[in-house]
Design a protein around this motif. Structure first.
Motif, PDB file in Angstrom:
ATOM      1  N   ALA A 183       0.832  -1.204   0.000  1.00  0.00           N
ATOM      2  CA  ALA A 183       0.000   0.000   0.000  1.00  0.00           C
ATOM      3  C   ALA A 183       0.861   1.247   0.000  1.00  0.00           C
ATOM      4  CB  ALA A 183      -0.926  -0.007   1.217  1.00  0.00           C
ATOM      5  N   LYS A 184       1.962   1.211   0.722  1.00  0.00           N
ATOM      6  CA  LYS A 184       2.895   2.346   0.749  1.00  0.00           C
ATOM      7  C   LYS A 184       3.528   2.534  -0.629  1.00  0.00           C
ATOM      8  CE  LYS A 184       5.562   5.493   2.469  1.00  0.00           C
ATOM      9  NZ  LYS A 184       5.075   6.833   2.311  1.00  0.00           N
ATOM     10  N   LEU A 185       3.846   1.446  -1.318  1.00  0.00           N
ATOM     11  CA  LEU A 185       4.398   1.551  -2.671  1.00  0.00           C
ATOM     12  C   LEU A 185       3.372   2.115  -3.654  1.00  0.00           C
ATOM     13  CD1 LEU A 185       6.452  -1.749  -3.031  1.00  0.00           C
ATOM     14  CD2 LEU A 185       7.334   0.581  -2.924  1.00  0.00           C
ATOM     15  N   LEU A 186       2.100   1.743  -3.476  1.00  0.00           N
ATOM     16  CA  LEU A 186       1.056   2.223  -4.365  1.00  0.00           C
ATOM     17  C   LEU A 186       0.658   3.663  -4.066  1.00  0.00           C
ATOM     18  CD1 LEU A 186      -1.248  -0.929  -4.459  1.00  0.00           C
ATOM     19  CD2 LEU A 186       0.213  -0.069  -6.286  1.00  0.00           C
ATOM     20  N   LEU A 187       0.898   4.117  -2.825  1.00  0.00           N
ATOM     21  CA  LEU A 187       0.556   5.470  -2.406  1.00  0.00           C
ATOM     22  C   LEU A 187       1.803   6.156  -1.872  1.00  0.00           C
ATOM     23  CD1 LEU A 187      -2.895   5.040  -1.114  1.00  0.00           C
ATOM     24  CD2 LEU A 187      -1.976   7.327  -1.151  1.00  0.00           C
ATOM     25  N   PRO A 188       2.722   6.530  -2.741  1.00  0.00           N
ATOM     26  CA  PRO A 188       3.949   7.151  -2.248  1.00  0.00           C
ATOM     27  C   PRO A 188       3.692   8.555  -1.713  1.00  0.00           C
ATOM     28  CG  PRO A 188       3.897   7.229  -4.617  1.00  0.00           C
ATOM     29  CD  PRO A 188       2.695   6.445  -4.186  1.00  0.00           C
ATOM     30  N   GLY A 189       4.644   9.046  -0.967  1.00  0.00           N
ATOM     31  CA  GLY A 189       4.533  10.389  -0.404  1.00  0.00           C
ATOM     32  C   GLY A 189       4.843  10.364   1.073  1.00  0.00           C
ATOM     33  N   LYS A 190       4.758  11.547   1.665  1.00  0.00           N
ATOM     34  CA  LYS A 190       5.044  11.663   3.082  1.00  0.00           C
ATOM     35  C   LYS A 190       3.855  11.186   3.906  1.00  0.00           C
ATOM     36  CE  LYS A 190       6.158  15.714   4.490  1.00  0.00           C
ATOM     37  NZ  LYS A 190       6.727  16.973   4.952  1.00  0.00           N
ATOM     38  N   ASP A 191       4.132  10.347   4.856  1.00  0.00           N
ATOM     39  CA  ASP A 191       3.124   9.909   5.804  1.00  0.00           C
ATOM     40  C   ASP A 191       3.301  10.675   7.100  1.00  0.00           C
ATOM     41  OD1 ASP A 191       1.746   7.990   4.335  1.00  0.00           O
ATOM     42  OD2 ASP A 191       3.271   6.487   4.727  1.00  0.00           O
ATOM     43  N   PRO A 192       2.202  10.951   7.791  1.00  0.00           N
ATOM     44  CA  PRO A 192       2.320  11.633   9.078  1.00  0.00           C
ATOM     45  C   PRO A 192       3.090  10.808  10.109  1.00  0.00           C
ATOM     46  CG  PRO A 192       0.057  11.635   8.304  1.00  0.00           C
ATOM     47  CD  PRO A 192       0.847  10.779   7.378  1.00  0.00           C
ATOM     48  N   GLY A 193       3.012   9.507  10.029  1.00  0.00           N
ATOM     49  CA  GLY A 193       3.748   8.630  10.918  1.00  0.00           C
ATOM     50  C   GLY A 193       4.944   8.059  10.197  1.00  0.00           C
ATOM     51  N   GLY A 194       5.707   7.295  10.884  1.00  0.00           N
ATOM     52  CA  GLY A 194       6.876   6.682  10.274  1.00  0.00           C
ATOM     53  C   GLY A 194       6.578   5.303   9.732  1.00  0.00           C
ATOM     54  N   VAL A 236      -7.148   1.878   2.066  1.00  0.00           N
ATOM     55  CA  VAL A 236      -8.221   2.712   2.617  1.00  0.00           C
ATOM     56  C   VAL A 236      -7.801   3.316   3.952  1.00  0.00           C
ATOM     57  CG1 VAL A 236     -10.554   2.628   3.592  1.00  0.00           C
ATOM     58  CG2 VAL A 236     -10.081   1.562   1.389  1.00  0.00           C
ATOM     59  N   LEU A 237      -7.238   2.508   4.829  1.00  0.00           N
ATOM     60  CA  LEU A 237      -6.816   3.038   6.126  1.00  0.00           C
ATOM     61  C   LEU A 237      -5.673   4.035   5.994  1.00  0.00           C
ATOM     62  CD1 LEU A 237      -7.035   0.066   8.637  1.00  0.00           C
ATOM     63  CD2 LEU A 237      -8.589   1.959   8.291  1.00  0.00           C
ATOM     64  N   LEU A 238      -4.774   3.801   5.060  1.00  0.00           N
ATOM     65  CA  LEU A 238      -3.675   4.744   4.850  1.00  0.00           C
ATOM     66  C   LEU A 238      -4.192   6.078   4.315  1.00  0.00           C
ATOM     67  CD1 LEU A 238      -0.622   5.089   5.034  1.00  0.00           C
ATOM     68  CD2 LEU A 238      -0.445   4.211   2.727  1.00  0.00           C
ATOM     69  N   ILE A 239      -5.156   6.044   3.429  1.00  0.00           N
ATOM     70  CA  ILE A 239      -5.750   7.282   2.909  1.00  0.00           C
ATOM     71  C   ILE A 239      -6.480   8.028   4.019  1.00  0.00           C
ATOM     72  CG2 ILE A 239      -7.557   8.174   1.379  1.00  0.00           C
ATOM     73  CD1 ILE A 239      -6.700   5.965  -0.618  1.00  0.00           C
ATOM     74  N   VAL A 240      -7.246   7.313   4.820  1.00  0.00           N
ATOM     75  CA  VAL A 240      -7.960   7.947   5.933  1.00  0.00           C
ATOM     76  C   VAL A 240      -6.970   8.542   6.927  1.00  0.00           C
ATOM     77  CG1 VAL A 240      -9.438   7.468   7.937  1.00  0.00           C
ATOM     78  CG2 VAL A 240     -10.050   6.579   5.683  1.00  0.00           C
ATOM     79  N   TYR A 241      -5.906   7.823   7.204  1.00  0.00           N
ATOM     80  CA  TYR A 241      -4.890   8.316   8.136  1.00  0.00           C
ATOM     81  C   TYR A 241      -4.229   9.587   7.604  1.00  0.00           C
ATOM     82  CZ  TYR A 241      -0.817   8.336  11.185  1.00  0.00           C
ATOM     83  OH  TYR A 241       0.157   8.711  12.073  1.00  0.00           O
ATOM     84  N   ARG A 242      -3.935   9.610   6.318  1.00  0.00           N
ATOM     85  CA  ARG A 242      -3.338  10.808   5.722  1.00  0.00           C
ATOM     86  C   ARG A 242      -4.305  11.982   5.736  1.00  0.00           C
ATOM     87  NH1 ARG A 242       0.091   9.021   0.371  1.00  0.00           N
ATOM     88  NH2 ARG A 242       1.740   7.898   1.484  1.00  0.00           N
ATOM     89  N   LEU A 243      -5.577  11.717   5.514  1.00  0.00           N
ATOM     90  CA  LEU A 243      -6.563  12.797   5.551  1.00  0.00           C
ATOM     91  C   LEU A 243      -6.731  13.371   6.951  1.00  0.00           C
ATOM     92  CD1 LEU A 243      -9.354  11.423   3.186  1.00  0.00           C
ATOM     93  CD2 LEU A 243      -7.793  13.314   2.747  1.00  0.00           C
ATOM     94  N   LEU A 244      -6.706  12.516   7.941  1.00  0.00           N
ATOM     95  CA  LEU A 244      -6.901  12.970   9.317  1.00  0.00           C
ATOM     96  C   LEU A 244      -5.661  13.641   9.905  1.00  0.00           C
ATOM     97  CD1 LEU A 244      -8.927  10.003  10.839  1.00  0.00           C
ATOM     98  CD2 LEU A 244      -9.759  12.272  10.184  1.00  0.00           C
TER      99      LEU A 244
END
Length: 88
Positions: A17-28, A74-82
């Motif tokens: 999921a991280k490979l499919l959604l690259p970019g900065k994540d709020p967490g590590g 889905v959870l990664l997108i929600v986490y990034r939005l929040l």
């Protein structure tokens, strides 16, 4: 599948999921991995309850992997939005 298999599947699903959604994540890396594990459980639950697709039979079933990766996305997108702007 047992709980250990779901955790391993979640680790791999989180990485994909991280490979499919690259970019900065709020967490590590650890937070992203935990989101992947949670996403695999959520995706498996959704696939089995709403799509009536059994995901507990085989570890190498395509439906199991798609549901786990989809749940992690889905959870990664929600986490990034929040929490996306908290790491500036």
């Amino acid at each position: 599948m047992g709980i250990i298999a779901w955790i391993v599947l979640g680790l791999v699903a989180g990485a994909l999921a991280k490979l499919l959604l690259p970019g900065k994540d709020p967490g590590g890396l650890i937070v992203t991995t935990l989101i992947g594990v949670a996403g695999s459980f959520v995706g498996g639950w959704i696939a089995s309850h709403f799509l009536h697709r059994s995901v507990t039979a085989h570890f190498f079933d395509v439906a199991t992997w798609v549901s786990a990766i989809g749940g992690a996305l889905v959870l990664l997108i929600v986490y990034r939005l929040l929490f996306g702007n908290s790491r500036n």
